[in-house]
Design a protein around this motif. Structure first.
Motif, PDB file in Angstrom:
ATOM      1  N   PHE A   1       0.805  -1.223   0.000  1.00 18.80           N
ATOM      2  CA  PHE A   1       0.000   0.000   0.000  1.00 18.80           C
ATOM      3  C   PHE A   1       0.837   1.273   0.000  1.00 18.80           C
ATOM      4  O   PHE A   1       0.393   2.309  -0.453  1.00 18.80           O
ATOM      5  CB  PHE A   1      -0.958  -0.003   1.204  1.00 18.80           C
ATOM      6  N   PHE A   2       2.064   1.191   0.512  1.00 21.58           N
ATOM      7  CA  PHE A   2       2.859   2.422   0.565  1.00 21.58           C
ATOM      8  C   PHE A   2       4.123   2.293  -0.268  1.00 21.58           C
ATOM      9  O   PHE A   2       4.960   3.184  -0.261  1.00 21.58           O
ATOM     10  CB  PHE A   2       3.208   2.754   2.019  1.00 21.58           C
ATOM     11  N   ASN A   3       4.235   1.139  -0.952  1.00 27.77           N
ATOM     12  CA  ASN A   3       5.409   0.903  -1.769  1.00 27.77           C
ATOM     13  C   ASN A   3       6.694   1.109  -0.961  1.00 27.77           C
ATOM     14  O   ASN A   3       7.669   1.648  -1.460  1.00 27.77           O
ATOM     15  CB  ASN A   3       5.374   1.839  -2.993  1.00 27.77           C
ATOM     16  N   PHE A   4       6.633   0.735   0.315  1.00 27.78           N
ATOM     17  CA  PHE A   4       7.779   0.952   1.185  1.00 27.78           C
ATOM     18  C   PHE A   4       8.027  -0.288   2.042  1.00 27.78           C
ATOM     19  O   PHE A   4       7.569  -0.374   3.183  1.00 27.78           O
ATOM     20  CB  PHE A   4       7.536   2.176   2.090  1.00 27.78           C
ATOM     21  N   PRO A   5       8.713  -1.289   1.469  1.00 29.29           N
ATOM     22  CA  PRO A   5       9.023  -2.468   2.277  1.00 29.29           C
ATOM     23  C   PRO A   5      10.000  -2.112   3.393  1.00 29.29           C
ATOM     24  O   PRO A   5      10.747  -1.140   3.281  1.00 29.29           O
ATOM     25  CB  PRO A   5       9.659  -3.435   1.278  1.00 29.29           C
ATOM     26  N   ILE A   6       9.947  -2.879   4.485  1.00 28.17           N
ATOM     27  CA  ILE A   6      10.861  -2.639   5.612  1.00 28.17           C
ATOM     28  C   ILE A   6      12.287  -2.958   5.158  1.00 28.17           C
ATOM     29  O   ILE A   6      12.548  -4.062   4.683  1.00 28.17           O
ATOM     30  CB  ILE A   6      10.477  -3.538   6.806  1.00 28.17           C
ATOM     31  N   PRO A   7      13.222  -2.010   5.300  1.00 30.61           N
ATOM     32  CA  PRO A   7      14.593  -2.303   4.861  1.00 30.61           C
ATOM     33  C   PRO A   7      15.185  -3.435   5.694  1.00 30.61           C
ATOM     34  O   PRO A   7      15.059  -3.425   6.921  1.00 30.61           O
ATOM     35  CB  PRO A   7      15.349  -0.987   5.123  1.00 30.61           C
ATOM     36  N   GLY A   8      15.784  -4.411   5.024  1.00 26.78           N
ATOM     37  CA  GLY A   8      16.433  -5.513   5.732  1.00 26.78           C
ATOM     38  C   GLY A   8      15.472  -6.459   6.418  1.00 26.78           C
ATOM     39  O   GLY A   8      15.847  -7.160   7.355  1.00 26.78           O
ATOM     40  N   TYR A   9      14.213  -6.534   5.931  1.00 28.50           N
ATOM     41  CA  TYR A   9      13.194  -7.380   6.554  1.00 28.50           C
ATOM     42  C   TYR A   9      13.674  -8.828   6.716  1.00 28.50           C
ATOM     43  O   TYR A   9      13.600  -9.402   7.805  1.00 28.50           O
ATOM     44  CB  TYR A   9      11.908  -7.303   5.722  1.00 28.50           C
ATOM     45  N   ILE A  10      14.184  -9.386   5.626  1.00 29.39           N
ATOM     46  CA  ILE A  10      14.602 -10.795   5.695  1.00 29.39           C
ATOM     47  C   ILE A  10      15.777 -10.964   6.660  1.00 29.39           C
ATOM     48  O   ILE A  10      15.839 -11.937   7.421  1.00 29.39           O
ATOM     49  CB  ILE A  10      14.923 -11.335   4.284  1.00 29.39           C
ATOM     50  N   ASP A  11      16.702 -10.006   6.679  1.00 32.14           N
ATOM     51  CA  ASP A  11      17.822 -10.066   7.622  1.00 32.14           C
ATOM     52  C   ASP A  11      17.323 -10.093   9.067  1.00 32.14           C
ATOM     53  O   ASP A  11      17.785 -10.890   9.881  1.00 32.14           O
ATOM     54  CB  ASP A  11      18.741  -8.850   7.446  1.00 32.14           C
ATOM     55  N   PHE A  12      16.363  -9.217   9.352  1.00 37.24           N
ATOM     56  CA  PHE A  12      15.827  -9.168  10.717  1.00 37.24           C
ATOM     57  C   PHE A  12      15.188 -10.501  11.096  1.00 37.24           C
ATOM     58  O   PHE A  12      15.414 -11.030  12.184  1.00 37.24           O
ATOM     59  CB  PHE A  12      14.781  -8.053  10.863  1.00 37.24           C
ATOM     60  N   ILE A  13      14.383 -11.029  10.172  1.00 38.72           N
ATOM     61  CA  ILE A  13      13.710 -12.302  10.470  1.00 38.72           C
ATOM     62  C   ILE A  13      14.754 -13.395  10.690  1.00 38.72           C
ATOM     63  O   ILE A  13      14.705 -14.126  11.689  1.00 38.72           O
ATOM     64  CB  ILE A  13      12.782 -12.719   9.308  1.00 38.72           C
ATOM     65  N   GLU A  14      15.706 -13.493   9.773  1.00 35.35           N
ATOM     66  CA  GLU A  14      16.676 -14.592   9.880  1.00 35.35           C
ATOM     67  C   GLU A  14      17.489 -14.499  11.162  1.00 35.35           C
ATOM     68  O   GLU A  14      17.784 -15.508  11.798  1.00 35.35           O
ATOM     69  CB  GLU A  14      17.603 -14.609   8.656  1.00 35.35           C
ATOM     70  N   GLN A  15      17.851 -13.277  11.551  1.00 34.24           N
ATOM     71  CA  GLN A  15      18.628 -13.133  12.781  1.00 34.24           C
ATOM     72  C   GLN A  15      17.781 -13.438  14.014  1.00 34.24           C
ATOM     73  O   GLN A  15      18.292 -13.944  15.010  1.00 34.24           O
ATOM     74  CB  GLN A  15      19.212 -11.717  12.896  1.00 34.24           C
ATOM     75  N   SER A  16      16.490 -13.122  13.927  1.00 37.90           N
ATOM     76  CA  SER A  16      15.655 -13.354  15.115  1.00 37.90           C
ATOM     77  C   SER A  16      15.230 -14.812  15.226  1.00 37.90           C
ATOM     78  O   SER A  16      14.779 -15.253  16.280  1.00 37.90           O
ATOM     79  CB  SER A  16      14.425 -12.451  15.083  1.00 37.90           C
ATOM     80  N   MET A  17      15.396 -15.558  14.120  1.00 41.72           N
ATOM     81  CA  MET A  17      14.940 -16.953  14.155  1.00 41.72           C
ATOM     82  C   MET A  17      15.657 -17.786  15.201  1.00 41.72           C
ATOM     83  O   MET A  17      15.070 -18.695  15.780  1.00 41.72           O
ATOM     84  CB  MET A  17      15.105 -17.602  12.777  1.00 41.72           C
ATOM     85  N   VAL A  18      16.934 -17.486  15.454  1.00 37.33           N
ATOM     86  CA  VAL A  18      17.639 -18.279  16.471  1.00 37.33           C
ATOM     87  C   VAL A  18      16.958 -18.146  17.827  1.00 37.33           C
ATOM     88  O   VAL A  18      17.023 -19.064  18.638  1.00 37.33           O
ATOM     89  CB  VAL A  18      19.131 -17.887  16.631  1.00 37.33           C
ATOM     90  N   VAL A  19      16.309 -17.011  18.068  1.00 35.87           N
ATOM     91  CA  VAL A  19      15.640 -16.844  19.363  1.00 35.87           C
ATOM     92  C   VAL A  19      14.566 -17.912  19.524  1.00 35.87           C
ATOM     93  O   VAL A  19      14.569 -18.677  20.485  1.00 35.87           O
ATOM     94  CB  VAL A  19      15.024 -15.433  19.505  1.00 35.87           C
ATOM     95  N   PHE A  20      13.653 -17.994  18.538  1.00 37.00           N
ATOM     96  CA  PHE A  20      12.591 -18.987  18.748  1.00 37.00           C
ATOM     97  C   PHE A  20      13.014 -20.397  18.362  1.00 37.00           C
ATOM     98  O   PHE A  20      12.343 -21.356  18.700  1.00 37.00           O
ATOM     99  CB  PHE A  20      11.249 -18.569  18.133  1.00 37.00           C
ATOM    100  N   ALA A  21      14.155 -20.530  17.692  1.00 36.42           N
ATOM    101  CA  ALA A  21      14.632 -21.883  17.399  1.00 36.42           C
ATOM    102  C   ALA A  21      15.403 -22.471  18.574  1.00 36.42           C
ATOM    103  O   ALA A  21      15.570 -23.684  18.651  1.00 36.42           O
ATOM    104  CB  ALA A  21      15.510 -21.879  16.151  1.00 36.42           C
TER     105      ALA A  21
END
Lengths: 228, 438
Positions: A54-74
């Motif tokens: 809707f705003f043509n503005f994806p979160i910068p580094g979205y995938i990086d944030f997710i991948e780094q946070s995955m170790v927390v719940f893994a």
């Protein structure tokens, strides 16, 4: 399969029991942190879709944030899950045992876990050190990778102590099978698993009220020490 | 001089050791890690071996594709609080209750929808034992039928998206998560339709088993029942359309689905305590699945060094039987294993060896995933364990366990027919994902 810990009415005494209780608080906290991380990933995902569509503005580094946070719940909940007997296993054989032979096999299985985690702690720590010394970073927005890698030996450290508690717990029961069950999960048979599922789906009361038909399957009814 | 072992032989010893440890009751993630670690060390030495093993937990658990798992699990735990069950059954009853065996058919479709969203087969059986069985018994239904349809309805959980187990399959065999999720859709619907057909056929032949309902619903009544099914339609719709239309990744679609269910659960009056419990359970199940994934991947790395999967595939390919016979034998193997073991553990332990052989026989990776998942679901209703049947009996102690198992019979036959159908017409599974890829 599924196992559970014993919820005894009055708190047990003795150093093992009190250490187990104290340690459980730490595990609950870590698992709670992991739960929050999952909740955050949900909000991040929703924001990403809305931002992009809707705003043509994806979160910068979205995938990086997710991948780094995955170790927390893994990893953060790994010891919590072990305490509650949540890690998958096949208890077909163990369910046939009881008393001293059961506790002996349980203790052996726990020691195998202790062995594996000991080696993993050292080598995942080395893996973290390399990332720290070389300053590895993620692809998109160059987040440092070492904090994520550090979480792994730390979580394994927490799990190591949990295995140690359980090994001592089973060892104690092996020596004295009549002692009170402390610090170890007990095996649920199919009826208790069913009861567990019913409580999850319909609430604790429905689980407690569930009755099972014993004409089909004449099972021994001596649940040693389990009360829930 | 060290004792040198042929890698293939150490692969076989490792496989045997893993089976033994799992049988003795060692947690699967530990058994797989230990055997994998010792195996790798035996082939490439201590330092290099343990070094590789130390990198796997991090490298294999930070794959973006895996981040969809906690989203799907969260959807499931929140679904209980969004009030979908009674609404789904009510809507299904009003729309299709008039067919022969209408209440049982309505149960199938409502359970399929709830099971898909909650992802939990046994929980679906528990919920519908309370929602649907009383209505069926009141209408004079045969109790074996009423109990059987509820126990069997839950097994539709793993095929219709969102499905965590299909994600796990995709990761382990390195296929597209999106393609697997889409592929489960039609087989899930077909399974439900075949269940419905069996019920209608039996009710038509023997109306006493499922007397027709007397209530009549106007079109207005029917339309009014629809908003209650919104959570199911929303979750399945979001995930399906996001992947098919490519407007969001599976994780993003899962996050949206979880968010929608979260909002609906809040509107339905979910308490903070319930939210906390749902989140804690989600975290626990997530860590369980991640642990077993990286643990098994340590073992898979060892298998890679040993060359065992290739050797096994060669052996299978050299067998003097047609591929269909071999695949049926493999599926029978799964049926037996599934009686004793949790679905996720069983899939992860067997796929590294079985999958290359199946692909070598010329079968489609996506097709095999759906078939295998359908297979392990059937195991939830077959004796000797059949957890779903115990759950039904636990909620409805007035229905003897033997009757639940008897009631399951026709649905078990329906499932065998369904599997046969998928083997005969693989396009039922592969057509939809191919549309997406084009």
């Amino acid at each position: 399969m599924i196992t559970k810990t014993v919820d005894s009415g009055s708190p047990s005494k003795g150093p093992l029991a009190s250490f187990d209780r104290w340690y459980s608080i730490l595990e609950n906290f870590l698992n709670g942190f992991s739960a929050l991380a999952i909740f955050a990933v949900m909000f991040l995902g929703v924001s990403q879709v809305i931002g992009r569509k809707f705003f043509n503005f994806p979160i910068p580094g979205y995938i990086d944030f997710i991948e780094q946070s995955m170790v927390v719940f893994a990893f953060f909940g790994i010891s919590y899950c072990q305490r509650l007997g949540g890690h998958v296993r096949m208890d077909l054989f163990m369910a046939k045992l009881s008393g001293r032979p059961l506790y002996f096999v349980e203790m052996l299985a726990t020691l195998v876990g202790l062995f594996a985690i000991t080696i993993l702690i050292e080598n995942s720590w080395l893996h973290f050190l390399r990332a720290y010394e070389f300053g590895d970073s993620s692809i998109d927005i160059e987040l440092p990778i070492w904090p994520a890698k550090l979480i792994i030996p730390l979580s394994f450290g927490v799990l190591w102590l949990r295995f140690a508690i359980q090994a001592v717990g089973f060892g104690r029961l092996f020596l004295d099978p009549t002692a009170e069950i402390v610090g170890v999960p007990v095996i649920e048979d199919v009826e208790e698993q069913a009861r567990h599922e019913i409580s999850d789906a319909l609430g604790a009361e429905a689980g407690a009220n569930a009755k099972f038909d014993h004409t089909y399957n004449k099972k021994k009814q001596d649940k040693t020490g389990s009360s829930k | 001089m060290e004792f040198e072992l042929d890698p293939l032989v150490s692969g076989m010893i490792g496989m045997a050791a893993l089976v033994l440890m799992v049988f003795l009751g060692v947690r699967v993630f530990i058994a797989a890690t230990v055997v994998g670690m010792i195996g790798i060390v035996s082939i490439i030495g201590w330092d290099a071996g343990t070094g590789i093993v130390g990198t796997i937990p991090h490298s294999k658990s930070t794959l973006y594709a895996l981040s969809v798992l906690p989203m799907f699990i969260l959807i499931g735990y929140l679904a209980f609080h969004a009030g979908i069950t009674t609404a789904a059954f009510d809507a299904a009853k009003k729309w299709i209750g008039w067919v022969p065996g209408g209440l049982a058919v309505a149960t199938v479709f409502a359970a399929a929808g709830f099971a898909a969203v909650s992802g939990a087969s046994t929980a679906t059986a528990a919920v519908f034992s309370r929602v649907a069985i009383p209505e069926m018994l009141k209408a004079g239904y045969d109790r074996k039928l009423a109990a059987g349809v509820v126990a069997a309805g839950g097994t539709l959980a793993s095929l219709i998206p969102p499905s965590a187990i299909l994600v796990i399959y995709a990761i382990i065999v390195e296929q597209s998560v999106g393609a697997l999720l889409l592929a489960g859709f039609i087989p899930g619907i077909v399974s439900a339709l075949i269940y419905a057909a069996i019920i209608m056929g039996r009710a038509y032949v023997n109306p006493e088993m499922a007397p027709p309902i007397t209530e009549k619903y106007s079109f207005g009544d029917r339309v009014k029942s629809l908003p209650g099914t919104l959570p199911i339609v929303a979750v399945i719709g979001i995930i399906f359309s996001a992947i098919y239309g490519g407007w969001a990744t599976p994780t993003e679609a899962g996050a949206l689905g979880a968010f929608v269910v979260f909002i609906l659960a809040l509107l339905h009056g979910m308490k903070t305590k319930a939210l906390k419990d749902a989140l804690f359970e989600t975290a626990k199940l997530t860590v369980m699945i991640f642990s077993i994934i990286w643990g098994v991947l340590v073992f898979v790395r060892f298998l890679g060094f040993s060359g065992l999967p290739e050797a096994f595939a060669e052996w299978i390919l050299a067998l003097p039987f047609p591929p269909t016979v071999i695949i049926v034998l493999i599926l029978c193997g799964y049926a037996v294993l599934g009686m004793f073991m949790d679905a996720i553990g069983m899939l992860l332990l067997t796929l590294p060896i079985v999958y290359p052989a199946v692909i070598g026989l010329g079968y489609d990776p996506i097709w095999f995933g759906i078939i295998v998942v359908k297979m392990v679901e059937i195991c939830l209703i077959t004796p000797p364990i059949g957890l779903n049947c115990y759950v039904v009996n636990g909620v409805r102690p007035d229905i003897p366990l033997m009757d639940v198992f008897k009631g399951i019979g026709p649905f078990f036959i329906a499932d065998v027919v369904t599997i046969g159908l998928f083997i005969a017409f693989p396009a039922l599974i592969t057509w939809l994902p191919q549309q997406m890829l084009n």
